[in-house]
Design an enzyme around this catalytic site. Structure first.
Site, mmCIF file in Angstrom:
data_model
loop_
_atom_site.group_PDB
_atom_site.id
_atom_site.type_symbol
_atom_site.label_atom_id
_atom_site.label_comp_id
_atom_site.label_asym_id
_atom_site.label_seq_id
_atom_site.Cartn_x
_atom_site.Cartn_y
_atom_site.Cartn_z
ATOM 1 N N HIS A 114 -74.060 63.753 -118.946
ATOM 2 C CA HIS A 114 -74.797 64.758 -118.167
ATOM 3 C C HIS A 114 -76.034 65.214 -118.933
ATOM 4 O O HIS A 114 -76.061 65.165 -120.167
ATOM 5 C CB HIS A 114 -73.912 65.972 -117.895
ATOM 6 C CG HIS A 114 -72.682 65.659 -117.098
ATOM 7 N ND1 HIS A 114 -71.486 65.343 -117.693
ATOM 8 C CD2 HIS A 114 -72.474 65.593 -115.755
ATOM 9 C CE1 HIS A 114 -70.575 65.106 -116.747
ATOM 10 N NE2 HIS A 114 -71.154 65.237 -115.561
ATOM 11 N N HIS A 127 -74.893 72.669 -121.389
ATOM 12 C CA HIS A 127 -75.446 73.164 -120.116
ATOM 13 C C HIS A 127 -75.746 74.655 -120.131
ATOM 14 O O HIS A 127 -76.392 75.165 -119.212
ATOM 15 C CB HIS A 127 -74.466 72.893 -118.966
ATOM 16 C CG HIS A 127 -74.199 71.432 -118.741
ATOM 17 N ND1 HIS A 127 -75.200 70.532 -118.460
ATOM 18 C CD2 HIS A 127 -73.043 70.718 -118.769
ATOM 19 C CE1 HIS A 127 -74.666 69.320 -118.324
ATOM 20 N NE2 HIS A 127 -73.357 69.408 -118.515
ATOM 21 N N ASP A 173 -70.416 75.408 -111.576
ATOM 22 C CA ASP A 173 -69.463 74.483 -112.189
ATOM 23 C C ASP A 173 -68.914 74.973 -113.535
ATOM 24 O O ASP A 173 -68.935 74.250 -114.543
ATOM 25 C CB ASP A 173 -70.094 73.099 -112.391
ATOM 26 C CG ASP A 173 -70.383 72.413 -111.074
ATOM 27 O OD1 ASP A 173 -71.435 72.688 -110.474
ATOM 28 O OD2 ASP A 173 -69.537 71.621 -110.630
ATOM 29 N N TYR A 195 -63.644 63.188 -120.076
ATOM 30 C CA TYR A 195 -62.579 63.699 -119.205
ATOM 31 C C TYR A 195 -61.482 62.702 -118.925
ATOM 32 O O TYR A 195 -60.521 63.024 -118.245
ATOM 33 C CB TYR A 195 -63.207 64.233 -117.906
ATOM 34 C CG TYR A 195 -64.288 65.222 -118.241
ATOM 35 C CD1 TYR A 195 -63.945 66.499 -118.669
ATOM 36 C CD2 TYR A 195 -65.637 64.861 -118.242
ATOM 37 C CE1 TYR A 195 -64.920 67.398 -119.068
ATOM 38 C CE2 TYR A 195 -66.618 65.752 -118.637
ATOM 39 C CZ TYR A 195 -66.255 67.012 -119.051
ATOM 40 O OH TYR A 195 -67.197 67.900 -119.469
HETATM 41 C C1 Q6P Z 1 -69.868 68.692 -114.614
HETATM 42 C C2 Q6P Z 1 -69.664 69.619 -113.486
HETATM 43 C C3 Q6P Z 1 -68.314 68.636 -111.798
HETATM 44 C C4 Q6P Z 1 -68.354 67.990 -110.444
HETATM 45 C C5 Q6P Z 1 -67.006 67.381 -110.098
HETATM 46 C C6 Q6P Z 1 -71.116 70.249 -122.106
HETATM 47 C C7 Q6P Z 1 -69.962 68.841 -120.814
HETATM 48 C C8 Q6P Z 1 -70.305 68.166 -119.502
HETATM 49 C C9 Q6P Z 1 -70.022 69.096 -118.373
HETATM 50 C C10 Q6P Z 1 -70.117 68.444 -117.044
HETATM 51 C C11 Q6P Z 1 -69.979 69.422 -115.913
HETATM 52 N N1 Q6P Z 1 -69.622 68.948 -112.248
HETATM 53 N N2 Q6P Z 1 -67.133 66.069 -109.523
HETATM 54 O O1 Q6P Z 1 -70.581 70.027 -120.904
HETATM 55 O O2 Q6P Z 1 -71.644 67.775 -119.538
HETATM 56 O O3 Q6P Z 1 -69.544 67.025 -119.499
HETATM 57 ZN ZN ZN Z 2 -70.899 65.652 -119.616
#
Ligand code: Q6P
Ligand code: ZN
Length: 672
Positions: free
Chosen positions: A174, A135, A92, A305
């Site tokens: 997350h 992450h 990801d 987001y």
């Molecule tokens: C989430 C990845 C996406 C799946 C789509 C510091 C910021 C975060 C990153 C999240 C990655 N999966 N449905 O990173 O934690 O927001």
């Molecule tokens: Zn996040």
């Protein structure tokens, strides 16, 4: 002492160059809309603008391996095909020819922020960065993250400034597994994270994101995971975890610096988090952390987001860092059952490590989480039909503009007591309403010649009215009789005004409690005097062995009882009464005063006895929003006090839902 804002447009100059549904939400506009909102709301101008810098190799190597750094260094020269291929080995995340440059700036921004705060250039600050960091692991990019900005900042702060303890609060939705791995066996860094988990069904789907990953070896107890096993968590769920887990542990830990992995995908509208907390909850989360570490707080952007929700949350955070009072929190109706289960699990998993949690309820012998997986699967089958519904666009009102009154703290002082800098001396007798003055004369000041007492009381009333009109934020009065002044304000507020009043009494003097009958006034009294158990929902005597002179017992009562109750009651005015015999020391008093300002939009009126002139300066400083001095590492509270508090919490949790720390017994089923 100001607030730093770190931002550089360069960090918007990379983006996803191919089709990848998992990564398409991580867009440059996340930064531009956040920054523009700060400008539009006049917040950017109030901050100290600090330039970014590139993190050096040495900085990056504080957390990452040489092999990984060398590999990332090659990405600016790769072809599109090579970048895609390189990206494939990680989860990801995407690479771009300019992302290495941006990742160095993002980590460097976090370090600039630490430097600005640690050298005293500013009190606190926020860095708006891309790519995010939490992450990313020693040798791997992950979840949009290249370098672990906050982990690097924590190591850097320890090394450069010799800090003994750093707290990392990760309120992103997350799990920052990268941060967890980095400090798992390190007791000098306390990592707290809440995250959407859904019994390991939600990304990154790790066993080690659950509540029972508490840290390893010397670091056992210094990793706190709060898994959210349902979506739709609200303000109450977040505040309840702060009051019953994070804050008590954080005060016991006593950090030298607080770093926040400030992701805003935990707010309403976010497509990843699917939570329901409103953007203004971040004003409270920020406020509640601002009295730790002498106010040294660095927030570094992670996720977020939804391009409407994200800038609102960023503004709430920065405005609070700047010292503006937080808005009144909306609809705190208590935590949901799933949140209570998580709370129960986390508190129980940590009860052996933290004396503030020693008394937490143990888990039943079986593991709730294992059992819950089965339940969750069942529910999933039932909920299959609703799938589209949950994807529906959320709507919520834009947080109203936060207007700070022109006067932050007004003081009613007797002649000869100097008014501290930044405060306004208040004497309102010139325009005193004769009707009110007469009423005061009839009800309170029986001695017709005591015009000093009369003047003071009428000043108090007019101060309260100015606070109601939001012309003045907070107030402080030295009075010759605190009990009488208190009664006077309570009666006035209950009859003449539409106020909901929270009265907090510190000290043993008997206080009249009959004004609590109508539900317009809640009275909490901290004392060392036994009082017969009151059954009234609105009069709450808290009796501690050593009264308020024992910092750990008192703080436990404030964090676990007074704050959640205060938040749920949502007063429009807080009356903080310091009895002459309170026994409370300055730093504890300042912490209390500071924390209470999260309520009632910062409308706090403090009453103290005339003799306590020495307390004016420290109290005024807390009312002005200065950080309270740290309390030092706390010892265990007295067992008697813990027992009293627990009994009280149990008795009151039926009326006050935010006092709950375990899920209701029903529905938990067979234990063995
Ligand atoms: C989430 C990845 C996406 C799946 C789509 C510091 C910021 C975060 C990153 C999240 C990655 N999966 N449905 O990173 O934690 O927001
Ligand atoms: Zn996040």
């Amino acid at each position: 002492m100001g607030t730093a804002l770190i931002y550089d447009e360069e960090m918007t100059r990379y983006k996803l160059l191919w089709v990848d549904p998992a990564c398409k939400i991580e867009v440059p506009e996340r930064l531009t809309v956040s920054h523009e909102a700060l400008i539009k709301n006049g917040l950017a101008d109030r901050c100290v603008s600090v330039p970014v810098r590139e993190a050096t190799d040495a900085d990056i190597l504080l957390v990452h391996s040489e092999e990984y750094l060398e590999a990332v260094k090659k990405t600016p020269y790769m072809t599109l095909e090579d970048l895609k291929e390189f990206t494939l080995q990680y989860g990801d995340v995407y690479f771009h020819p300019n992302i290495y440059h941006c990742a160095k700036l993002a980590a460097g921004a976090a370090l600039q922020l630490v430097d600005s705060v640690m050298t005293g250039k500013v009190r606190n600050g926020m860095a708006l960065v891309r790519p995010p960091g939490h992450h990313s692991m020693s040798s791997a990019a992950n979840g949009f993250c290249v370098f672990n900005n906050v982990a690097i900042a924590a190591q850097y702060a320890k090394q450069k400034y010799g800090l003994k303890r750093v707290l990392i609060v990760d309120w992103d939705v997350h799990h920052g597994q990268g941060v967890q791995y980095c400090f798992e066996d390190d007791p000098s860094v306390l990592y707290f994270s809440w995250h959407r988990y859904e019994h390991q069904k939600f990304w990154p789907q790790l066993r080690e994101s659950d509540y029972d990953s508490v840290g390893k070896e010397k670091g056992a107890g210094f990793n706190i995971n709060v898994p959210w096993n349902k979506v739709g968590m609200k303000n109450s769920d977040y505040l309840s975890v702060f009051c019953h887990v994070l804050l008590p542990v954080a005060y016991e830990f006593c950090p030298d610096l607080v770093l926040v992995c400030a992701g805003f995908d935990s707010a309403i509208g976010d497509p990843e988090g699917e939570m329901c907390a409103s953007p203004d909850i971040f004003a409270h989360l920020t406020h509640l952390l601002m009295n730790l570490a002498g106010g040294k707080l660095c927030a570094v952007l992670e996720g977020g987001y939804n391009l409407t929700s994200l800038p609102q949350s960023v503004c709430q955070t920065v405005q609070t860092l700047l010292g503006d009072p937080a808005p009144r929190p909306a609809n705190l109706d208590g935590p949901c059952e799933s949140a209570l289960e998580s709370l129960h699990c986390v508190r129980s998993a940590h009860r052996q490590y933290w004396s503030c949690l020693k008394h937490a309820a143990k888990l039943p012998t079986f593991e709730i989480s294992t059992k819950r997986v089965k339940l969750a699967e069942e529910e999933e089958r039932l909920e299959k039909g609703d799938e589209e519904k949950s994807q529906e666009e959320q709507v919520w009102p834009e947080p109203p503009k936060r207007v700070t009154p022109p006067i932050r703290a007004a003081l009613v002082l007797p002649n000869g007591v100097a008014c501290p800098d930044g405060c306004e001396s208040f004497g309102a007798s010139e325009d005193a309403d004769p009707v009110i003055v007469n009423k005061l004369r009839e009800n309170f000041v029986k001695d017709a010649d005591d015009c000093h007492a009369l003047t003071t009381l009428s000043s108090l009333i007019s101060l309260v009215e100015k606070m109601e009109k939001n012309e003045i934020c907070s107030g402080l009065a030295l009075v010759c009789d605190v009990s009488m002044a208190m009664m006077c304000v309570v009666q006035h507020a209950a009859t003449a005004l539409s106020k909901r009043l929270l009265v907090v009494c510190v000290g043993d003097t008997a206080v009249p409690s009959d004004d609590t009958e109508n539900g317009k006034t809640v009275l909490v009294q901290f004392s060392s005097k036994e009082s017969e158990e009151q059954k009234c929902k609105y009069y709450i005597p808290v009796c501690l062995k050593k009264g308020c002179s024992d910092a750990s017992g008192f703080l436990q009562a404030v964090l676990g009882l007074l704050l959640p109750l205060g938040y749920e009651y949502d007063p429009s005015l807080v009356l903080l009464v310091r009895m002459p015999d309170s026994g409370v020391c300055d730093s504890v008093w300042q912490q209390l005063t500071g924390l209470l300002q999260g309520l009632a939009q910062g409308h706090t009126l403090v009453l103290m006895q005339e003799g306590e002139k020495e307390r004016v300066a420290p109290t005024a400083s807390a009312l002005l929003g200065d950080a309270a001095p740290s309390l030092g590492q706390l010892h265990s509270p007295l067992p008697e006090d813990v027992e009293v508090l627990e009994r009280l919490r149990h008795r009151l949790q039926g009326d006050w839902k935010l006092l709950q720390t375990t899920a209701p017994e029903t529905g938990r089923g067979d234990e063995h």
